[in-house]
Design a protein around this motif. Structure first.
Motif, PDB file in Angstrom:
ATOM      1  N   ARG A  55       2.869  -2.068 -12.669  1.00 50.22           N
ATOM      2  CA  ARG A  55       4.035  -2.057 -11.795  1.00 50.22           C
ATOM      3  C   ARG A  55       5.275  -2.423 -12.592  1.00 50.22           C
ATOM      4  O   ARG A  55       5.319  -3.451 -13.249  1.00 50.22           O
ATOM      5  CB  ARG A  55       3.879  -3.055 -10.651  1.00 50.22           C
ATOM      6  CG  ARG A  55       2.776  -2.682  -9.693  1.00 50.22           C
ATOM      7  CD  ARG A  55       2.969  -1.300  -9.170  1.00 50.22           C
ATOM      8  NE  ARG A  55       3.098  -1.308  -7.741  1.00 50.22           N
ATOM      9  CZ  ARG A  55       3.090  -0.230  -6.998  1.00 50.22           C
ATOM     10  NH1 ARG A  55       2.980   0.939  -7.555  1.00 50.22           N
ATOM     11  NH2 ARG A  55       3.212  -0.305  -5.720  1.00 50.22           N
ATOM     12  N   ARG A  57       9.435  -2.810 -12.097  1.00 51.14           N
ATOM     13  CA  ARG A  57      10.545  -2.891 -11.149  1.00 51.14           C
ATOM     14  C   ARG A  57      11.854  -2.802 -11.912  1.00 51.14           C
ATOM     15  O   ARG A  57      12.022  -3.450 -12.946  1.00 51.14           O
ATOM     16  CB  ARG A  57      10.512  -4.210 -10.379  1.00 51.14           C
ATOM     17  CG  ARG A  57       9.349  -4.326  -9.426  1.00 51.14           C
ATOM     18  CD  ARG A  57       9.413  -3.262  -8.394  1.00 51.14           C
ATOM     19  NE  ARG A  57       9.606  -3.845  -7.090  1.00 51.14           N
ATOM     20  CZ  ARG A  57       9.477  -3.198  -5.971  1.00 51.14           C
ATOM     21  NH1 ARG A  57       9.164  -1.927  -5.983  1.00 51.14           N
ATOM     22  NH2 ARG A  57       9.663  -3.776  -4.836  1.00 51.14           N
ATOM     23  N   GLY A  63      12.003  -7.091  -3.844  1.00 49.08           N
ATOM     24  CA  GLY A  63      10.773  -7.836  -4.080  1.00 49.08           C
ATOM     25  C   GLY A  63      10.303  -7.689  -5.511  1.00 49.08           C
ATOM     26  O   GLY A  63      10.766  -6.836  -6.264  1.00 49.08           O
ATOM     27  N   ALA A  67       4.677  -8.143  -5.620  1.00 50.26           N
ATOM     28  CA  ALA A  67       4.770  -7.977  -4.163  1.00 50.26           C
ATOM     29  C   ALA A  67       4.689  -6.511  -3.756  1.00 50.26           C
ATOM     30  O   ALA A  67       4.378  -6.202  -2.601  1.00 50.26           O
ATOM     31  CB  ALA A  67       6.067  -8.594  -3.653  1.00 50.26           C
ATOM     32  N   SER A  68       4.935  -5.607  -4.700  1.00 49.58           N
ATOM     33  CA  SER A  68       4.886  -4.176  -4.374  1.00 49.58           C
ATOM     34  C   SER A  68       3.462  -3.646  -4.283  1.00 49.58           C
ATOM     35  O   SER A  68       3.251  -2.506  -3.879  1.00 49.58           O
ATOM     36  CB  SER A  68       5.688  -3.374  -5.402  1.00 49.58           C
ATOM     37  OG  SER A  68       5.020  -3.340  -6.648  1.00 49.58           O
ATOM     38  N   ILE A  69       2.478  -4.468  -4.642  1.00 50.59           N
ATOM     39  CA  ILE A  69       1.072  -4.053  -4.487  1.00 50.59           C
ATOM     40  C   ILE A  69       0.625  -4.530  -3.104  1.00 50.59           C
ATOM     41  O   ILE A  69       0.022  -5.584  -2.947  1.00 50.59           O
ATOM     42  CB  ILE A  69       0.188  -4.609  -5.617  1.00 50.59           C
ATOM     43  CG1 ILE A  69       0.757  -4.218  -6.986  1.00 50.59           C
ATOM     44  CG2 ILE A  69      -1.246  -4.082  -5.466  1.00 50.59           C
ATOM     45  CD1 ILE A  69       0.033  -4.836  -8.165  1.00 50.59           C
ATOM     46  N   THR A  70       0.947  -3.740  -2.121  1.00 47.33           N
ATOM     47  CA  THR A  70       0.694  -4.071  -0.712  1.00 47.33           C
ATOM     48  C   THR A  70      -0.797  -3.970  -0.390  1.00 47.33           C
ATOM     49  O   THR A  70      -1.569  -3.373  -1.152  1.00 47.33           O
ATOM     50  CB  THR A  70       1.453  -3.091   0.189  1.00 47.33           C
ATOM     51  OG1 THR A  70       0.918  -1.769  -0.031  1.00 47.33           O
ATOM     52  CG2 THR A  70       2.954  -3.120  -0.077  1.00 47.33           C
ATOM     53  N   PRO A  71      -1.213  -4.524   0.750  1.00 45.54           N
ATOM     54  CA  PRO A  71      -2.617  -4.351   1.169  1.00 45.54           C
ATOM     55  C   PRO A  71      -3.025  -2.875   1.268  1.00 45.54           C
ATOM     56  O   PRO A  71      -4.150  -2.519   0.925  1.00 45.54           O
ATOM     57  CB  PRO A  71      -2.661  -5.041   2.537  1.00 45.54           C
ATOM     58  CG  PRO A  71      -1.594  -6.088   2.454  1.00 45.54           C
ATOM     59  CD  PRO A  71      -0.495  -5.447   1.634  1.00 45.54           C
ATOM     60  N   GLN A  72      -2.098  -2.012   1.687  1.00 46.58           N
ATOM     61  CA  GLN A  72      -2.404  -0.576   1.764  1.00 46.58           C
ATOM     62  C   GLN A  72      -2.638  -0.010   0.367  1.00 46.58           C
ATOM     63  O   GLN A  72      -3.553   0.799   0.166  1.00 46.58           O
ATOM     64  CB  GLN A  72      -1.260   0.182   2.455  1.00 46.58           C
ATOM     65  CG  GLN A  72      -1.052  -0.163   3.908  1.00 46.58           C
ATOM     66  CD  GLN A  72      -0.237  -1.440   4.137  1.00 46.58           C
ATOM     67  OE1 GLN A  72       0.285  -2.055   3.212  1.00 46.58           O
ATOM     68  NE2 GLN A  72      -0.156  -1.851   5.391  1.00 46.58           N
ATOM     69  N   LYS A  73      -1.802  -0.408  -0.600  1.00 52.41           N
ATOM     70  CA  LYS A  73      -1.972   0.048  -1.987  1.00 52.41           C
ATOM     71  C   LYS A  73      -3.286  -0.488  -2.544  1.00 52.41           C
ATOM     72  O   LYS A  73      -4.013   0.236  -3.228  1.00 52.41           O
ATOM     73  CB  LYS A  73      -0.778  -0.412  -2.841  1.00 52.41           C
ATOM     74  CG  LYS A  73      -0.885  -0.031  -4.301  1.00 52.41           C
ATOM     75  CD  LYS A  73      -0.886   1.480  -4.502  1.00 52.41           C
ATOM     76  CE  LYS A  73      -0.899   1.827  -5.964  1.00 52.41           C
ATOM     77  NZ  LYS A  73      -1.018   3.256  -6.197  1.00 52.41           N
ATOM     78  N   GLN A  74      -3.621  -1.736  -2.246  1.00 49.85           N
ATOM     79  CA  GLN A  74      -4.880  -2.306  -2.699  1.00 49.85           C
ATOM     80  C   GLN A  74      -6.056  -1.500  -2.159  1.00 49.85           C
ATOM     81  O   GLN A  74      -7.004  -1.207  -2.893  1.00 49.85           O
ATOM     82  CB  GLN A  74      -5.005  -3.764  -2.258  1.00 49.85           C
ATOM     83  CG  GLN A  74      -4.064  -4.700  -2.970  1.00 49.85           C
ATOM     84  CD  GLN A  74      -4.157  -6.121  -2.458  1.00 49.85           C
ATOM     85  OE1 GLN A  74      -5.158  -6.529  -1.889  1.00 49.85           O
ATOM     86  NE2 GLN A  74      -3.092  -6.877  -2.658  1.00 49.85           N
TER      87      GLN A  74
END
Length: 117
Positions: A55, A57, A63, A67-74
């Motif tokens: 990641r 930025r 953020g 923080a950009s590794i969201t639960p959806q991305k995980q």
């Protein structure tokens, strides 16, 4: 090292791969794609297969890189890793993250076991 705008993501992945190789990991594949998503780097650390999300930025206004590794991305990463393991054999694995800020590209944060699968 200054990262160009057009190739910032690829340059970040190259930096990450070199950084991790210098810490004893061996590159297995880069930019693994399947119907679930993409994994930036897959490397081996001793007997462990490591799925790595890189990641970068450009600023922290929206953020941090982590923080950009969201639960959806995980979840996408987990499904993609499961697909890889089905194709290449099941083994011990973990998920790591390499976090960088474009303003400080020489500073690399390596988060081992970034999230649980």
């Amino acid at each position: 090292m200054k990262l160009s705008k057009n190739n910032a993501g690829l340059e970040a992945e190259k930096l990450a791969a070199t950084f991790l190789a210098n810490h004893g990991l061996k590159l297995v594949t880069q930019n693994y794609h399947c119907k679930y998503g993409e994994i930036d780097l897959i490397m081996r650390h001793a007997k462990t297969l490591v799925f790595i999300e890189v990641r970068l930025r450009s600023n922290s206004q929206f953020g941090s890189a982590g923080a950009s590794i969201t639960p959806q991305k995980q979840q996408k990463l987990i499904l993609t890793a499961q697909h890889y393991l089905q194709q290449h054999g099941d083994c011990q694995c973990r998920f790591d993250a390499i976090l960088m800020n474009k303003a400080e590209a020489s500073h690399i944060e390596w988060v081992r076991n970034a999230f649980d699968a």
